[in-house]
Design a protein around this motif. Structure first.
Motif, mmCIF file in Angstrom:
data_model
loop_
_atom_site.group_PDB
_atom_site.id
_atom_site.type_symbol
_atom_site.label_atom_id
_atom_site.label_comp_id
_atom_site.label_asym_id
_atom_site.label_seq_id
_atom_site.Cartn_x
_atom_site.Cartn_y
_atom_site.Cartn_z
ATOM 1 N N ARG A 67 19.595 0.681 56.490
ATOM 2 C CA ARG A 67 19.267 1.418 57.712
ATOM 3 C C ARG A 67 17.773 1.750 57.759
ATOM 4 O O ARG A 67 17.163 1.758 58.806
ATOM 5 C CB ARG A 67 20.110 2.685 57.800
ATOM 6 C CG ARG A 67 20.035 3.324 59.174
ATOM 7 C CD ARG A 67 20.999 4.493 59.326
ATOM 8 N NE ARG A 67 22.378 4.080 59.193
ATOM 9 C CZ ARG A 67 23.192 4.502 58.224
ATOM 10 N NH1 ARG A 67 22.776 5.343 57.323
ATOM 11 N NH2 ARG A 67 24.430 4.089 58.165
ATOM 12 N N ASP A 68 17.182 2.018 56.592
ATOM 13 C CA ASP A 68 15.752 2.333 56.547
ATOM 14 C C ASP A 68 14.896 1.134 56.932
ATOM 15 O O ASP A 68 13.784 1.297 57.416
ATOM 16 C CB ASP A 68 15.354 2.821 55.148
ATOM 17 C CG ASP A 68 15.890 4.212 54.854
ATOM 18 O OD1 ASP A 68 16.313 4.904 55.801
ATOM 19 O OD2 ASP A 68 15.879 4.598 53.674
ATOM 20 N N ARG A 69 15.392 -0.086 56.719
ATOM 21 C CA ARG A 69 14.641 -1.298 57.066
ATOM 22 C C ARG A 69 14.988 -1.827 58.449
ATOM 23 O O ARG A 69 14.446 -2.840 58.879
ATOM 24 C CB ARG A 69 14.914 -2.395 56.042
ATOM 25 C CG ARG A 69 14.266 -2.190 54.704
ATOM 26 C CD ARG A 69 14.380 -3.439 53.850
ATOM 27 N NE ARG A 69 15.690 -4.061 53.875
ATOM 28 C CZ ARG A 69 16.679 -3.806 53.028
ATOM 29 N NH1 ARG A 69 16.529 -2.905 52.100
ATOM 30 N NH2 ARG A 69 17.817 -4.454 53.125
ATOM 31 N N ALA A 70 15.894 -1.199 59.155
ATOM 32 C CA ALA A 70 16.372 -1.720 60.431
ATOM 33 C C ALA A 70 15.361 -1.471 61.548
ATOM 34 O O ALA A 70 14.770 -0.401 61.646
ATOM 35 C CB ALA A 70 17.707 -1.094 60.796
ATOM 36 N N LEU A 71 15.198 -2.472 62.389
ATOM 37 C CA LEU A 71 14.379 -2.330 63.589
ATOM 38 C C LEU A 71 15.199 -1.595 64.641
ATOM 39 O O LEU A 71 16.413 -1.796 64.738
ATOM 40 C CB LEU A 71 13.958 -3.709 64.101
ATOM 41 C CG LEU A 71 13.030 -4.480 63.167
ATOM 42 C CD1 LEU A 71 12.924 -5.933 63.595
ATOM 43 C CD2 LEU A 71 11.662 -3.837 63.137
ATOM 44 N N SER A 118 5.899 2.578 59.793
ATOM 45 C CA SER A 118 5.939 3.699 60.733
ATOM 46 C C SER A 118 6.874 3.353 61.873
ATOM 47 O O SER A 118 7.093 2.195 62.190
ATOM 48 C CB SER A 118 4.537 4.031 61.260
ATOM 49 O OG SER A 118 4.063 2.982 62.067
ATOM 50 N N ARG A 119 7.422 4.409 62.481
ATOM 51 C CA ARG A 119 8.404 4.209 63.550
ATOM 52 C C ARG A 119 8.259 5.332 64.559
ATOM 53 O O ARG A 119 8.125 6.494 64.199
ATOM 54 C CB ARG A 119 9.790 4.228 62.925
ATOM 55 C CG ARG A 119 10.922 4.062 63.863
ATOM 56 C CD ARG A 119 12.261 4.341 63.192
ATOM 57 N NE ARG A 119 12.403 3.880 61.841
ATOM 58 C CZ ARG A 119 13.196 2.867 61.473
ATOM 59 N NH1 ARG A 119 13.912 2.253 62.351
ATOM 60 N NH2 ARG A 119 13.277 2.520 60.216
ATOM 61 N N SER A 120 8.251 4.964 65.846
ATOM 62 C CA SER A 120 8.295 5.945 66.919
ATOM 63 C C SER A 120 9.193 5.368 68.013
ATOM 64 O O SER A 120 9.774 4.302 67.843
ATOM 65 C CB SER A 120 6.891 6.262 67.452
ATOM 66 O OG SER A 120 6.359 5.132 68.109
ATOM 67 N N ALA A 142 2.898 -5.028 63.800
ATOM 68 C CA ALA A 142 3.129 -3.900 64.705
ATOM 69 C C ALA A 142 3.842 -4.428 65.937
ATOM 70 O O ALA A 142 3.390 -5.396 66.560
ATOM 71 C CB ALA A 142 1.816 -3.237 65.082
ATOM 72 N N LEU A 143 4.948 -3.820 66.281
ATOM 73 C CA LEU A 143 5.704 -4.166 67.487
ATOM 74 C C LEU A 143 5.682 -2.960 68.408
ATOM 75 O O LEU A 143 5.930 -1.836 67.973
ATOM 76 C CB LEU A 143 7.149 -4.515 67.138
ATOM 77 C CG LEU A 143 7.369 -5.666 66.163
ATOM 78 C CD1 LEU A 143 8.827 -5.719 65.736
ATOM 79 C CD2 LEU A 143 6.950 -6.976 66.797
ATOM 80 N N SER A 144 5.401 -3.210 69.681
ATOM 81 C CA SER A 144 5.445 -2.106 70.648
ATOM 82 C C SER A 144 6.104 -2.585 71.928
ATOM 83 O O SER A 144 5.981 -3.750 72.305
ATOM 84 C CB SER A 144 4.042 -1.568 70.927
ATOM 85 O OG SER A 144 3.229 -2.566 71.487
ATOM 86 N N LEU A 145 6.811 -1.675 72.573
ATOM 87 C CA LEU A 145 7.473 -1.963 73.838
ATOM 88 C C LEU A 145 6.617 -1.443 74.975
ATOM 89 O O LEU A 145 6.061 -0.350 74.899
ATOM 90 C CB LEU A 145 8.849 -1.300 73.888
ATOM 91 C CG LEU A 145 9.880 -1.829 72.905
ATOM 92 C CD1 LEU A 145 11.150 -0.997 72.982
ATOM 93 C CD2 LEU A 145 10.182 -3.286 73.164
#
Length: 173
Positions: A67-71, A118-120, A142-145
């Motif tokens: 779960r910690d590695r899940a996108l 990092s996750r937001s 880095a992935l951003s929506l």
């Protein structure tokens, strides 16, 4: 007239007696029953008014490595650089990616999430381990929506090479 009334009541009598019916029994799905039990327990402990103001405490989901590695779910699915990339029958769609919970599949390679840096809500930075064409390599990505979740921006930085980041924009398929 009496005979007509008797004939109308006859089918009701054939349905069974009142002892067969249980009008107070309601089948409730298990999750809803658990939620109602949590509400009842909070009301019993804190009172109805306090529970209405503060809400019902929700148990935290236990942490685990997967779960910690899940996108995040909003990032998952098919994305394409061009509209042709979104045609699933197009086997030469070099700009299509498929984002799963813990990996990203590209045209000739795939990447597994090694770590979530990092996750937001609308952005996540991950370390990816790539495999493809007989080689392996790592990238910080880095992935951003954007645009209400209809656009995905991927910015890759090669690990340890000092090379400039590469940015690719995708549209949700």
């Amino acid at each position: 007239m009496r005979r007509a009334a008797f004939l109308l009541l006859l089918p009701l009598a054939a349905c069974g007696g009142a002892s067969d019916a249980d009008y107070n029994r309601v089948d409730v799905p298990e999750k809803e029953a658990e939620a109602q039990n949590a509400i009842d327990a909070a009301v019993a402990q804190n009172g109805a008014a306090s529970t209405a103001r503060a809400g019902v405490p929700v148990a935290a989901t236990p942490r685990n490595a997967a779960r910690d590695r899940a996108l995040p779910k909003d990032f998952q699915g098919y994305w394409g650089v061009t509209p042709n990339d979104c045609e699933l029958a197009n086997t030469n769609a070099t700009g299509r990616i498929n984002v799963d919970a813990d990996r990203i599949r590209f045209f000739e390679s795939r990447a597994r999430v090694v770590d979530v840096v990092s996750r937001s809500t609308y952005a996540v930075t991950v370390d990816l381990r790539f495999e493809g064409e007989g080689q392996t390599w790592q990238r910080r990505t880095a992935l951003s929506l954007e645009n209400g979740g209809t656009a995905l921006v991927r910015t890759e930085t090669p690990v340890g090479s000092g090379a400039a980041p590469a940015t690719t924009r995708y549209q949700r398929c």
